[in-house]
Each structure stands twice: as structure tokens, then as C-alpha cells.
Motif scaffolding. Structure first.
Motif, mmCIF file in Angstrom:
data_model
loop_
_atom_site.group_PDB
_atom_site.id
_atom_site.type_symbol
_atom_site.label_atom_id
_atom_site.label_comp_id
_atom_site.label_asym_id
_atom_site.label_seq_id
_atom_site.Cartn_x
_atom_site.Cartn_y
_atom_site.Cartn_z
ATOM 1 N N ALA A 19 -6.225 34.420 -36.421
ATOM 2 C CA ALA A 19 -6.896 34.059 -35.166
ATOM 3 C C ALA A 19 -8.177 33.280 -35.434
ATOM 4 C CB ALA A 19 -7.200 35.329 -34.366
ATOM 5 N N THR A 20 -8.932 33.699 -36.467
ATOM 6 C CA THR A 20 -10.162 33.000 -36.814
ATOM 7 C C THR A 20 -9.871 31.578 -37.291
ATOM 8 O OG1 THR A 20 -11.180 35.106 -37.450
ATOM 9 C CG2 THR A 20 -12.235 33.087 -38.253
ATOM 10 N N VAL A 22 -7.187 29.663 -36.588
ATOM 11 C CA VAL A 22 -6.740 28.833 -35.466
ATOM 12 C C VAL A 22 -7.922 28.454 -34.587
ATOM 13 C CG1 VAL A 22 -5.352 28.840 -33.358
ATOM 14 C CG2 VAL A 22 -4.398 29.771 -35.468
ATOM 15 N N ALA A 23 -8.798 29.434 -34.298
ATOM 16 C CA ALA A 23 -9.964 29.146 -33.469
ATOM 17 C C ALA A 23 -10.896 28.150 -34.154
ATOM 18 C CB ALA A 23 -10.713 30.443 -33.169
ATOM 19 N N ALA A 26 -9.288 24.685 -33.961
ATOM 20 C CA ALA A 26 -9.377 24.155 -32.595
ATOM 21 C C ALA A 26 -10.805 23.705 -32.288
ATOM 22 C CB ALA A 26 -8.922 25.211 -31.599
ATOM 23 N N LEU A 27 -11.777 24.519 -32.701
ATOM 24 C CA LEU A 27 -13.181 24.167 -32.463
ATOM 25 C C LEU A 27 -13.567 22.905 -33.237
ATOM 26 C CD1 LEU A 27 -15.915 24.956 -31.227
ATOM 27 C CD2 LEU A 27 -16.340 26.350 -33.263
ATOM 28 N N ASN A 30 -12.005 19.866 -31.624
ATOM 29 C CA ASN A 30 -12.685 19.521 -30.374
ATOM 30 C C ASN A 30 -14.027 18.824 -30.650
ATOM 31 O OD1 ASN A 30 -12.801 19.754 -27.380
ATOM 32 N ND2 ASN A 30 -14.588 21.026 -27.835
#
Length: 438
Positions: A19-20, A22-23, A26-27, A30
């Protein structure tokens, strides 16, 4: 158990790392996308200021291609008037392109997509010129893909390292966490252990207490079984012996009458003992549910004394009831049992010409039941143990009068069932008083 805990720890860690990652990706994407948009927006303003002469310079075109920048001029009708990377005469109409449509409506537009011309994922920024034409600047995503690829590789390596670390920590912490419990399981009577988490100290203490309670209950059950066997053996032996003498014909008529009387007494004692044992078993049953109701304790005491008039008369003991009607929330059968046992003890261990006084009265918003006799009394050293099963102060007199040694044990259980309080006051030679506060 350790393996299961380790697997659960590693599973949770894996989800957390995934999860970390992927986040983070994504961050990062972006942030990078916003940065690219800001860059090409700046390029667009610079190119717009330099004018079309700059766009058509071959040297500047080469520089733009080297920097991964693509410039396109789109007319009002959507036709391509200029493109730094392709011939405009072979390019399709751009009127339906999202960034062009948005720039025509709002003055500027931005998007990212796969370019039909270059076959690459490209960031686009378009702005509307004063004459209505659209100036569009694009940047290919080759560098972005490379950075993301490198980042994925780095994240994978870091994730594997973190999972390996989590696995090692999980084994260490699980071993340290379960070590006190395992030691306690192998040595329940052991003294306090060192290196125990403060958080699990109450848990360890609770296990020790439960173990002690289990041992105590086992000991009490063993003692109870031994006492029951002994108490049953006495009347059964007497019944068997007298019956054998009658059967053999060795007893005369007078002896037979005496033996029959002794058999009758032993049988009554046996029945009383069995009834008391069954009552204790019923009270010990945690799943047993008793029905409670509002009842007049004074009236229940009167009924009990009326029933025991004959027994008291045989012992030449006077029964007396004092107090006023008082209502308690209780089980009627258990209250009758409690009153019977207290009054029976008051009669059984009294002196000829003695008295048993039962009093029911209000006491500071509660109800007080008192049963007081003028009997032989209980020595101070025995007073704390009289509520134990089969405990007798005067064993000879108890058996002679038909006592089972379970009466006060039953009283104690009934008091506990009603969340009441019990107090015993006694003095040898002067009598005993049992007070129960409901």
C-alpha cells in the motif's frame, strides 16, 4: 502458534509495504505530472513570446527535438498549420483533441495521452492566441517511463528488504512475547519471570490466578468426594450391620425393635445427607438460573417456625419471631432452605430450655435477617471455618443430632446467589447469632 503469528505479521507487513509503495508511486506520478505541466506551460509562454520565426528555424527545431519538446500550431478550424515533429499536410484535423477543445472554450487546456503521430505517451498543454489560433506544446513521456521504471525497481528492492526485516523482527518479538506464557505453561507454579512486557503482566498474572483457582477447586473437589464417601459410609455401614444381625436371627424381639429404630435413624440421616449434597450441587451449577420475585421474608420466617415446632418441642427449645413484614427480591425456595438450615442449627446445637429468636427488620434501606440462639456457641478459632463443607465444631454432637455438616455451606451459597452479606457472632456457652443483610 508462533508460525501462525509470524505469518500474520508478515502478511500485514506485506500489505502495508504494498500500500505504501502504490501510494508513493501515485503521489510521485502526480507531482511529476504537475511539474511537467508547469514546465511545458512555461515553454509555451516563452515560445509564444518568441514568435513564429522561432518555430520555423531548423536549428531551433533540432533543439526542441533534442529536449523532447514538440510545438504545434492549430488554426481555428482545427487544421494543423505547423508541427515541429511532422509535416503538417499529412496530419489530421485536431479540432476534437481534448486539449484543443478545452483551449478554444477556456483559453487553455492540458491532457496526457498516447500520441497518434509519435506513438508515445505525451503531455500536452494548449493556449489560445489573440488571433484565435491554438498554440500547443507537448513533451514525450520517455523520461517519465524510465524514472518510473527505476523507481519501481528501487521500491521492489526496498520492499523485499523491509519484509525480510519484518520477518526477523516478527520472529524475535513473537518469541519474546510468547516466552513467558510458554514458561508459565511448563511451570505454572513458578515464581515471577523477568523480561516480561508490562502490557502482558496482567495477562500472565491472570493465568497464574486461574491455575491456582483450578488447583484449589480440584483440591476442594477431592476433599468433598472423600468427605462424601466417609459420610455415606457411616450410615450405610450401620444399616448393613443391623440388617445382617436381624437376618441371621441372632437378635431377639427387643433387639429387633432397637435395630429397626437405628436403621430408620441411619436411613433418615442418609436421605438428609443426599438432599444436602444435591442442593449444594444445584447451587454450584453456574448455568442454573433461579427465579426471583418480591416476597415477604417475615411471612417466610413465620412459616418456617411453624413447620419446626415439633422438632423444637422434642429438643425443649422455644421458637420466637420478632420484627415486621419486609419485602425482599429473592427466590422463595432458597429462602425457605436458608431459614430452615439456620433455625435447624439453632435448635440442634441449643440447650434444653433454650431459645431461638428469628428477627426480620428494616436496616438503613435494606432488610436484616437475624437468627439467634442460646446454645453451646462456637469457639473463635472455628468461626471462620464453619461455612466450609462437612466442617463440624463438635463432631460427636453433630452426628448424634443428625447434622450433615453442610447446612451453613448451603446458607453461604444461597447468600451469594442473592448478593447479600452474612455475619456470624458467637461466644461459647452463650449462643450464636447469624445476621444476613439483603
Amino acid at each position: 502458534m508462533k508460525k501462525k503469528i509470524n505469518i500474520q505479521f508478515i502478511t500485514v507487513s506485506s500489505f502495508a509495504v504494498l500500500a505504501t509503495a502504490v501510494a508513493a508511486m501515485a503521489l510521485f506520478y502526480n507531482i511529476f505530472k504537475n511539474q511537467v505541466y508547469d514546465d511545458i506551460k512555461g515553454y509555451t509562454h516563452i515560445i509564444q513570446a518568441l514568435g513564429q520565426g522561432f518555430w520555423e528555424s531548423e536549428e531551433d527545431k533540432a533543439q526542441l527535438r533534442e529536449d523532447g519538446i514538440r510545438v504545434t500550431l492549430v488554426k481555428k478550424d482545427g487544421s494543423v498549420a505547423y508541427d515541429s515533429s511532422a509535416a503538417q499536410n499529412v496530419m489530421p484535423n485536431h479540432k476534437d483533441r481534448p486539449e484543443i477543445k478545452e483551449a478554444m472554450r477556456h483559453g487553455e487546456g492540458a491532457t496526457v495521452r498516447s500520441s497518434a503521430t509519435s506513438s508515445l505517451h505525451t503531455f500536452y498543454y494548449a493556449t489560445r492566441l489573440e488571433n484565435g489560433d491554438i498554440l500547443r506544446v507537448a513533451k514525450d513521456s520517455e523520461n517519465i517511463s524510465l524514472i518510473l521504471g527505476n523507481m519501481v525497481a528501487l521500491i521492489v528492492i526496498l520492499s523485499l528488504a523491509i519484509l525480510a526485516l519484518c520477518g526477523s523482527l516478527s520472529r524475535y518479538l513473537t518469541k519474546r512475547l510468547l516466552s513467558p506464557i510458554e514458561k508459565l505453561a511448563s511451570n505454572p507454579d513458578g515464581t515471577s519471570q523477568s523480561h516480561i512486557y508490562h502490557e502482558i503482566t496482567p495477562f500472565i498474572q491472570k493465568i497464574k490466578e486461574q491455575h491456582v483457582n483450578i488447583l484449589d477447586h480440584a483440591r476442594m473437589r477431592q476433599e468433598f468426594t472423600a468427605n462424601v464417601s466417609h459420610e455415606l459410609k457411616t450410615p450405610l455401614t450401620a444399616i448393613s450391620g443391623y440388617a445382617e444381625l436381624i437376618e441371621s436371627g441372632m437378635a431377639g424381639q427387643e433387639d429387633t425393635k432397637h435395630f429397626a429404630s437405628e436403621i430408620h435413624k441411619s436411613s433418615n440421616r442418609l436421605l438428609t445427607l443426599i438432599n444436602d449434597i444435591l442442593k449444594l450441587s444445584e447451587l454450584d451449577d453456574k448455568e442454573q438460573e433461579f427465579q426471583f420475585e418480591q416476597m415477604d421474608l417475615y411471612q417466610a420466617a413465620r412459616s418456617c417456625l411453624d413447620m419446626m415446632d415439633v422438632q423444637a418441642a422434642k429438643q425443649e427449645v422455644e421458637l420466637c419471631l420478632r420484627g415486621v413484614p419486609c419485602v425482599v427480591f429473592a427466590n422463595r425456595n432458597l429462602m425457605d432452605e436458608l431459614l430452615y438450615n439456620l433455625c435447624s442449627n439453632g435448635i440442634r446445637y441449643n440447650n434444653q430450655g433454650g431459645r431461638v429468636v428469628v428477627e426480620v427488620s428494616p436496616f438503613h434501606g435494606r432488610v436484616l435477617l437475624s437468627v439467634k440462639d442460646t446454645g453451646i456457641g462456637i469457639p473463635k478459632e472455628h468461626q471462620e471455618r464453619v461455612f466450609e463443607r462437612f466442617y463440624r465444631v463438635d463432631k460427636g454432637r453433630s452426628k448424634q443430632t443428625g447434622g450433615t455438616g453442610l447446612g451453613l455451606a448451603i446458607v453461604k451459597h444461597i447468600v451469594a446467589q442473592h448478593n447479600a452479606e452474612i455475619l456470624l457472632e458467637s461466644e461459647p456457652g452463650k449462643g450464636t447469632e447469624v445476621k444476613i443483610l439483603f
